[in-house]
Design an enzyme around this catalytic site. Sequence first.
Site, PDB file in Angstrom:
ATOM      1  N   ARG A 241       0.858  -1.183   0.000  1.00  0.00           N
ATOM      2  CA  ARG A 241       0.000   0.000   0.000  1.00  0.00           C
ATOM      3  C   ARG A 241       0.892   1.229   0.000  1.00  0.00           C
ATOM      4  O   ARG A 241       1.950   1.239   0.640  1.00  0.00           O
ATOM      5  CB  ARG A 241      -0.903   0.012   1.242  1.00  0.00           C
ATOM      6  CG  ARG A 241      -2.132  -0.868   1.115  1.00  0.00           C
ATOM      7  CD  ARG A 241      -3.112  -0.357   0.051  1.00  0.00           C
ATOM      8  NE  ARG A 241      -4.290  -1.182  -0.101  1.00  0.00           N
ATOM      9  CZ  ARG A 241      -4.431  -2.178  -0.982  1.00  0.00           C
ATOM     10  NH1 ARG A 241      -3.425  -2.483  -1.801  1.00  0.00           N
ATOM     11  NH2 ARG A 241      -5.550  -2.864  -1.057  1.00  0.00           N
ATOM     12  N   GLU A 270      -3.615   7.580  -4.447  1.00  0.00           N
ATOM     13  CA  GLU A 270      -3.984   7.109  -5.792  1.00  0.00           C
ATOM     14  C   GLU A 270      -5.280   7.761  -6.266  1.00  0.00           C
ATOM     15  O   GLU A 270      -6.184   7.936  -5.455  1.00  0.00           O
ATOM     16  CB  GLU A 270      -4.154   5.579  -5.767  1.00  0.00           C
ATOM     17  CG  GLU A 270      -2.844   4.872  -5.486  1.00  0.00           C
ATOM     18  CD  GLU A 270      -3.001   3.354  -5.362  1.00  0.00           C
ATOM     19  OE1 GLU A 270      -4.059   2.808  -5.736  1.00  0.00           O
ATOM     20  OE2 GLU A 270      -2.039   2.723  -4.885  1.00  0.00           O
ATOM     21  N   HIS A 288      -1.218   0.367 -10.050  1.00  0.00           N
ATOM     22  CA  HIS A 288      -1.877  -0.603  -9.152  1.00  0.00           C
ATOM     23  C   HIS A 288      -2.409  -1.827  -9.927  1.00  0.00           C
ATOM     24  O   HIS A 288      -3.619  -2.067  -9.983  1.00  0.00           O
ATOM     25  CB  HIS A 288      -3.006   0.074  -8.366  1.00  0.00           C
ATOM     26  CG  HIS A 288      -3.355  -0.642  -7.096  1.00  0.00           C
ATOM     27  ND1 HIS A 288      -3.745  -0.012  -5.948  1.00  0.00           N
ATOM     28  CD2 HIS A 288      -3.373  -1.968  -6.790  1.00  0.00           C
ATOM     29  CE1 HIS A 288      -3.993  -0.894  -4.999  1.00  0.00           C
ATOM     30  NE2 HIS A 288      -3.776  -2.099  -5.494  1.00  0.00           N
TER      31      HIS A 288
HETATM   32  C1  8YV Z   1      -6.938  -5.018  -5.760  1.00  0.00           C
HETATM   33  C2  8YV Z   1      -5.145  -5.022  -3.979  1.00  0.00           C
HETATM   34  O1  8YV Z   1      -7.047  -4.987  -7.119  1.00  0.00           O
HETATM   35  O2  8YV Z   1      -6.427  -6.827  -3.163  1.00  0.00           O
HETATM   36  C3  8YV Z   1      -5.745  -5.863  -2.908  1.00  0.00           C
HETATM   37  O3  8YV Z   1      -5.498  -5.552  -1.730  1.00  0.00           O
HETATM   38  O4  8YV Z   1      -4.324  -4.236  -3.720  1.00  0.00           O
HETATM   39  C4  8YV Z   1      -5.495  -5.076  -5.434  1.00  0.00           C
HETATM   40  O5  8YV Z   1      -4.825  -6.123  -6.022  1.00  0.00           O
HETATM   41  C5  8YV Z   1      -7.624  -3.856  -5.178  1.00  0.00           C
HETATM   42  O6  8YV Z   1      -7.550  -3.810  -3.791  1.00  0.00           O
HETATM   43  C6  8YV Z   1      -9.067  -3.815  -5.620  1.00  0.00           C
HETATM   44  O7  8YV Z   1      -9.925  -3.298  -4.672  1.00  0.00           O
END
Ligand code: 8YV
Length: 322
Positions: A241, A270, A288
């Site tokens: 993150r 983001e 992302h």
């Molecule tokens: C997702 C991600 O696409 O799953 C996660 O935590 O970071 C990503 O791969 C994203 O969160 C979609 O909501």
Amino acid sequence: MSKPRILVTRRWPAAVEAVLSERFDTTLNRDDAALDAGQLREALLTYDAVLPTVSDKLPAALFEGAIRSKILGNFGVGFNHIDIAAAKKKGVTVTNTPGVLTDCTADIAMLLLLSVARRGGEGEREVRAGTWTGWRPTHLVGTKVTGKTVGIIGFGRIGRAFAQRCHFGFGMDVVFYNRSAIDPMEASRYGAMQLQTVEDVLEVSDFVSLHCPGGAENRHLMNAARLAAMKPGSFLINTARGNVVDEAALISALEQGTIRGAGLDVYEAEPHVPERLRELENVVLLPHLGSATEETRTAMGMKVVDNITAFFAGREPPDRVV
Ligand code: 8YV
């Protein structure tokens, strides 16, 4: 009995949207635009379930007063965009999608590591710009990966899958920091060795890759002091993150050459990516993409379907986080 009313906040793979539409009174966000705070608040007042993604910020204020939603079926494993304490206080169930995005996210971390070490982004930009003047021994010379040490922060599913790729696929030595102790036998299955502190990992690593959750407890875990504690000439990879890294401190470290480069898939605010970061050559920047494969996005959606189906059938959702 009427079907539960659910809101899907973004477009999902068609196969998943079809199942949702069949099982529930489903509203799809047809134009796929990110919802703002007002729209999300309205959604919590109107729908029995809201299925958010990382682009939907759900702070405590949105949970105030009487809300209709009983469950948030999060599309993703990370859920730091949802105020979990507020959801809990309101008795709102929150589920996520662990397991199904492990391999693809570890692949993106590997892609970033290889791209930044071997200057893949710079090379691609040069070819596309038509400025490549031909092969020469000193052109875009990068760093060898095999035999180097990679340090992993957070040895959960994705950290382990990444360790496996680094060690068994690319001949790297792997060390890691994890807040709880991991059985050394288990760690050795991934070719990895646990060290006591983040600093211990930074001291010996040529590459540092972040795989910890993004909540308040890890905010700015990689701050200016820790960036300065990285080995000279080392690289930072972040697929976790954005808020795990102090982005301003990272930009300074990259500009001043404190570290050699960075491969980033996630950012603090983001989709905003600071201009100073975008101007640097020694970074590889992705939007992302961690879980962005057809197979994984469909599997994530199906997991959300399983969770909300169980919930509305009075069964325990398999991936409850609250
Ligand atoms: C997702 C991600 O696409 O799953 C996660 O935590 O970071 C990503 O791969 C994203 O969160 C979609 O909501």
